[in-house]
Design a protein around this motif. Sequence first.
Motif, PDB file in Angstrom:
ATOM      1  N   GLY A 139       0.748  -1.189  -0.029  1.00  0.00           N
ATOM      2  CA  GLY A 139      -0.023  -0.022  -0.067  1.00  0.00           C
ATOM      3  C   GLY A 139       0.900   1.312  -0.112  1.00  0.00           C
ATOM      4  N   LEU A 140       1.974   0.987  -0.022  1.00  0.00           N
ATOM      5  CA  LEU A 140       3.156   2.355  -0.117  1.00  0.00           C
ATOM      6  C   LEU A 140       3.308   2.689  -1.459  1.00  0.00           C
ATOM      7  N   VAL A 141       3.531   3.888  -1.555  1.00  0.00           N
ATOM      8  CA  VAL A 141       4.079   4.417  -2.895  1.00  0.00           C
ATOM      9  C   VAL A 141       5.541   5.061  -2.497  1.00  0.00           C
ATOM     10  N   HIS A 142       6.325   4.568  -3.404  1.00  0.00           N
ATOM     11  CA  HIS A 142       7.682   5.112  -3.173  1.00  0.00           C
ATOM     12  C   HIS A 142       8.013   6.255  -4.288  1.00  0.00           C
ATOM     13  N   VAL A 143       8.139   7.493  -3.917  1.00  0.00           N
ATOM     14  CA  VAL A 143       8.571   8.380  -4.762  1.00  0.00           C
ATOM     15  C   VAL A 143      10.058   8.749  -4.973  1.00  0.00           C
ATOM     16  N   PHE A 144      10.729   8.554  -5.928  1.00  0.00           N
ATOM     17  CA  PHE A 144      12.145   8.654  -6.333  1.00  0.00           C
ATOM     18  C   PHE A 144      12.540   9.873  -6.824  1.00  0.00           C
ATOM     19  N   ASP A 145      13.388  10.810  -6.413  1.00  0.00           N
ATOM     20  CA  ASP A 145      13.658  11.663  -7.310  1.00  0.00           C
ATOM     21  C   ASP A 145      15.078  11.377  -8.114  1.00  0.00           C
ATOM     22  N   VAL A 146      15.044  11.245  -9.624  1.00  0.00           N
ATOM     23  CA  VAL A 146      15.976  10.765 -10.020  1.00  0.00           C
ATOM     24  C   VAL A 146      17.242  11.284 -10.048  1.00  0.00           C
ATOM     25  N   CYS A 187      14.458   8.848  -1.865  1.00  0.00           N
ATOM     26  CA  CYS A 187      13.347   8.087  -1.877  1.00  0.00           C
ATOM     27  C   CYS A 187      12.427   8.442  -0.733  1.00  0.00           C
ATOM     28  N   THR A 188      11.139   8.979  -1.036  1.00  0.00           N
ATOM     29  CA  THR A 188      10.026   9.443   0.027  1.00  0.00           C
ATOM     30  C   THR A 188       9.001   8.258  -0.018  1.00  0.00           C
ATOM     31  N   PRO A 189       8.755   7.560   0.904  1.00  0.00           N
ATOM     32  CA  PRO A 189       7.382   6.633   0.996  1.00  0.00           C
ATOM     33  C   PRO A 189       6.160   7.443   1.405  1.00  0.00           C
ATOM     34  N   LEU A 190       5.223   7.081   0.420  1.00  0.00           N
ATOM     35  CA  LEU A 190       3.870   7.699   1.046  1.00  0.00           C
ATOM     36  C   LEU A 190       3.031   6.681   1.289  1.00  0.00           C
ATOM     37  N   HIS A 191       2.305   6.614   2.531  1.00  0.00           N
ATOM     38  CA  HIS A 191       1.307   5.531   3.188  1.00  0.00           C
ATOM     39  C   HIS A 191       0.113   5.881   2.372  1.00  0.00           C
ATOM     40  N   PRO A 195       9.372  21.163  -7.236  1.00  0.00           N
ATOM     41  CA  PRO A 195       8.134  20.971  -6.400  1.00  0.00           C
ATOM     42  C   PRO A 195       8.432  20.456  -4.810  1.00  0.00           C
ATOM     43  N   GLY A 196       7.654  20.997  -3.865  1.00  0.00           N
ATOM     44  CA  GLY A 196       7.613  20.470  -2.522  1.00  0.00           C
ATOM     45  C   GLY A 196       7.485  19.219  -2.104  1.00  0.00           C
ATOM     46  N   PRO A 197       7.352  18.688  -1.059  1.00  0.00           N
ATOM     47  CA  PRO A 197       6.882  17.221  -0.802  1.00  0.00           C
ATOM     48  C   PRO A 197       5.630  17.027  -1.207  1.00  0.00           C
ATOM     49  N   LEU A 198       5.599  16.020  -1.717  1.00  0.00           N
ATOM     50  CA  LEU A 198       3.698  15.678  -1.751  1.00  0.00           C
ATOM     51  C   LEU A 198       3.004  15.401  -0.593  1.00  0.00           C
ATOM     52  N   LYS A 199       1.863  15.957  -0.471  1.00  0.00           N
ATOM     53  CA  LYS A 199       1.214  15.877   0.676  1.00  0.00           C
ATOM     54  C   LYS A 199      -0.325  15.283   0.183  1.00  0.00           C
ATOM     55  N   LEU A 200      -0.969  14.348   1.105  1.00  0.00           N
ATOM     56  CA  LEU A 200      -2.323  13.777   0.929  1.00  0.00           C
ATOM     57  C   LEU A 200      -3.136  14.975   0.895  1.00  0.00           C
ATOM     58  N   VAL A 201      -4.015  15.180  -0.078  1.00  0.00           N
ATOM     59  CA  VAL A 201      -5.064  16.193  -0.019  1.00  0.00           C
ATOM     60  C   VAL A 201      -6.373  15.619   0.085  1.00  0.00           C
ATOM     61  N   ARG A 202      -6.629  14.490  -0.468  1.00  0.00           N
ATOM     62  CA  ARG A 202      -7.956  13.686   0.048  1.00  0.00           C
ATOM     63  C   ARG A 202      -7.980  12.385  -0.574  1.00  0.00           C
ATOM     64  N   MET A 203      -8.794  11.650   0.128  1.00  0.00           N
ATOM     65  CA  MET A 203      -9.175  10.070  -0.378  1.00  0.00           C
ATOM     66  C   MET A 203     -10.550  10.212  -1.007  1.00  0.00           C
TER      67      MET A 203
END
Length: 148
Positions: A41-48, A53-57, A100-108
């Motif tokens: 259920g994680l999404v790993h975001v990599f900056d090439v 690596c930033t894991p998103l729950h 861009p700054g870090p990704l933040k959960l806006v909504r589900m």
Amino acid sequence: PQKQWYQRRVAITAGVPSLTRNVLIDYCSATQQVAVGSAEGLVHVFDVRSTKCTPLHAHNAPTSAVSFASNGRTLVTFSESEGRVSIWQSSSGLLSLMSPGPLKLVRMVDALPPLPQNHPSKCPVFKWEATKLVSLYLNDKTKKSFAV
């Protein structure tokens, strides 16, 4: 250049072995980021560029689809087992024009009824209709659209 990409890929995947088994991936050329969904259920975001690596729950069940908007400021993720779309956005403003700054959960958003984990996949795919409109397509011709 090819060797550099391979070296970065090795550096990125060395810390997260489960990524080598995962095929849920999207690349954003605008931000040079790669998003990889996982069975956890994680999404790993990599900056090439930096190999950070930033894991998103993103979900409490396997991630089924991931997609960046073309500008890289929005990421959408989907879990068939949850039937839920998560919408992530990076900060905006003058300071974030270059990076861009870090990704933040806006909504589900509850998109579909949850499917049992042993149910055959409906092969979900995101398609960006516009900068702030994304659609989720399933192989049974179901289409759900979301304003972001």
